[in-house]
Each structure stands twice: as C-alpha cells, then as structure tokens.
Design an enzyme around this catalytic site. Structure first.
Site, PDB file in Angstrom:
ATOM      1  N   ARG A   1       0.820  -1.222   0.000  1.00 49.88           N
ATOM      2  CA  ARG A   1       0.000   0.000   0.000  1.00 49.88           C
ATOM      3  C   ARG A   1       0.853   1.271   0.000  1.00 49.88           C
ATOM      4  O   ARG A   1       0.332   2.367  -0.236  1.00 49.88           O
ATOM      5  CB  ARG A   1      -0.911   0.005   1.228  1.00 49.88           C
ATOM      6  CG  ARG A   1      -1.699  -1.287   1.415  1.00 49.88           C
ATOM      7  CD  ARG A   1      -2.260  -1.422   2.828  1.00 49.88           C
ATOM      8  NE  ARG A   1      -2.673  -2.775   3.141  1.00 49.88           N
ATOM      9  CZ  ARG A   1      -1.860  -3.733   3.588  1.00 49.88           C
ATOM     10  NH1 ARG A   1      -0.573  -3.456   3.806  1.00 49.88           N
ATOM     11  NH2 ARG A   1      -2.310  -4.944   3.830  1.00 49.88           N
TER      12      ARG A   1
ATOM     13  N   LYS B   1     -14.676  -1.229  -2.179  1.00 50.01           N
ATOM     14  CA  LYS B   1     -14.930  -1.435  -0.758  1.00 50.01           C
ATOM     15  C   LYS B   1     -14.374  -0.273   0.065  1.00 50.01           C
ATOM     16  O   LYS B   1     -15.044   0.264   0.954  1.00 50.01           O
ATOM     17  CB  LYS B   1     -14.332  -2.763  -0.306  1.00 50.01           C
ATOM     18  CG  LYS B   1     -14.588  -3.100   1.165  1.00 50.01           C
ATOM     19  CD  LYS B   1     -13.390  -2.784   2.041  1.00 50.01           C
ATOM     20  CE  LYS B   1     -13.635  -3.162   3.488  1.00 50.01           C
ATOM     21  NZ  LYS B   1     -12.450  -2.920   4.350  1.00 50.01           N
TER      22      LYS B   1
END
Length: 270
Positions: free
Chosen positions: A170, A212
């Site tokens: 990430r 999401k």
C-alpha cells in the site's frame, strides 16, 4: 466535565467495530478518543456518559462526532417492525454501534491502509504514522503520548519507504494520495459537497482505492449512510443469510448503519 444520557451507544462495541483505529481502552468502560486534533476521555455507565470536555466542546465537536442527530431509535423500530430474524438477532447483539462522524482525510488514509489487513496491524500502522509525523496533543492518559493525524505536506517521502511502518504494497498508493492531497487542497471540501455517487466516482479515480474502501470512506468519512461496504465478512453473511437478496429498499437511507449491525455480529458472535 460534561455528563449526558445517550441511548443506543456502547463504547466497546464502537471501539471493536472496525470503523475507528485510535480509540484506546483506558479503564473499565472508559476510552480515550483522538479525533480532530483533540483528545477526549469518555466513560460509560449504562446510558450515562461522562466526558472530560465542557458543554461548548460537546455541542461544537463531540455531539456531532457521536452522531447524535441520527434517529437510532427510529432505526431500531424499523428493524423490530420487519421480518428479518437474522437482522433482529444482529441488532440485539450490537445495538450500541453507531456511525461516527470522523475526519475525512483520516478515513481516506486509514481505510487505504486497511486493505487486506487486520485491525491489529491497521491500528499499529496508524499509530506509528501519527507518532512519527503527527504533533503531540494534550489529553494523555496514564502518561501516554497522543498525536494528531498527519495531514498532507506533513509526511516526508521516506516514511512510505520504511518497511517498519507496515504499509506493505500500500506504500506507493499512500505516498500518491498524500501528494494528491497536497497538490489539490480543495479536494476534501469538494468531496463533502458531492452526492454519494459523485464521491464514489472521485474516490475510485485514485490509485489504491477500490470499491470497498471507497464505500468505507463514504460511510465513515462523509456520512453517506446508504453506503454498504462489502468485504469478505459481509459477502459471506450476505451469501449465508440473504441468498435471495438483501432488502435494500426497506432500509434505504440507513443501509450503511444496518450493515454495521450485521458486520459486527458476524465478527463477534459466539
């Protein structure tokens, strides 16, 4: 010190719900909350709450943060009047969960960190980020140091290359979102003015934000309470209990709150 009575609110359930990552348990039914560059100590005894703030801060900050303007009693009645037995069981188990009105930037970053992650690791990464790049604030409990959440321009590039932060894959996405936030200072205000669909489109245009995570940001950072994030747990419960489809029409306008009751029950039911 400010005291008030609040129904449909349970501090532990909210702390464990996966929507906030900087609540710290500091005693029996007592939590230290860090939000909006401030710290709040709050203690619960049934529906009675004691907060270490004055009435002005309660009215200006914490009343909204705890979502006092949403009719949770009305949602309870909507559930009770329906025929969804599983939802009734889930609500009975986690009726103290609320959708906090949290800082938008913090929600963008923390839910990007949350992808394919667990609550313990997310909390650790968020804590390290705040300690390393945030500013120390008042409100320590038992000598604990508390820090603000780093804003755009407050995180040097080398932080994203530091593996000890736990960002993993990430890291480049987080670096890019911090750069984007710094170069587009009006983005957050624009997001707040957008409809749910418009906000989703804008969020999904950023690398590292999927459907999401975008829904989580809309629900927890923009209070679009029709947002219905679907992760592995939610997909499993929908497949298990709602194979014929969930009744989104009945719960239109509060579907995100309903999702939290279902999600919490799925996580912690025995």
């Amino acid at each position: 010190m400010y005291k008030t009575k609040i129904d449909n609110l349970d501090l532990k359930q909210i702390a464990d719900s996966g929507q906030c990552f900087r609540w710290k348990n500091t005693g029996e039914n007592e939590y230290t909350v860090v939000a909006f560059d401030r710290a709040l100590r709050i203690k619960q005894d049934g529906n009675e709450f004691e907060l270490d703030c004055d009435e002005a801060d309660w009215n200006n900050i914490w009343k909204s943060y705890l979502d006092m303007d949403t009719d949770y009693a009305g949602i309870a009645k909507l559930i009770a009047d329906g025929d969804d037995a599983h939802l009734k069981e889930a609500y009975a188990y986690g009726s103290g969960v609320r959708i906090l009105r949290q800082d938008l930037w913090e929600m963008i970053v923390t839910f990007m960190i949350s992808q394919n992650n667990n609550i313990k690791r997310i909390t650790n990464s968020v804590d390290l980020l705040c300690r390393r790049c945030g500013h120390k604030i008042d409100g320590s409990a038992e000598g604990e140091e508390l820090y603000t959440f780093p804003k755009p321009l407050e995180v040097p590039d080398e932080v994203f290359d530091d593996r000890s932060m736990g960002f993993g894959y990430r890291a480049p996405y987080l670096k890019e979102i911090y750069e984007y936030g710094a170069n587009n200072p009006d983005w957050l205000d624009n997001l707040r003015k957008m409809s749910y669909d418009e906000a989703m489109e804008s969020l999904l245009s950023r690398k590292g934000i999927g459907k999401k995570v975008a829904n989580c940001i809309c629900l927890f950072g923009l209070h679009h309470v029709d947002a219905f994030p679907i992760d592995t747990h939610v997909k499993q419960l929908l497949d298990k209990y709602y194979s014929d489809g969930f009744d989104f029409e009945r719960y239109k306008g509060v579907a995100g709150i309903i999702q939290q009751y279902l999600f919490y029950f799925e996580l912690y039911m025995i």
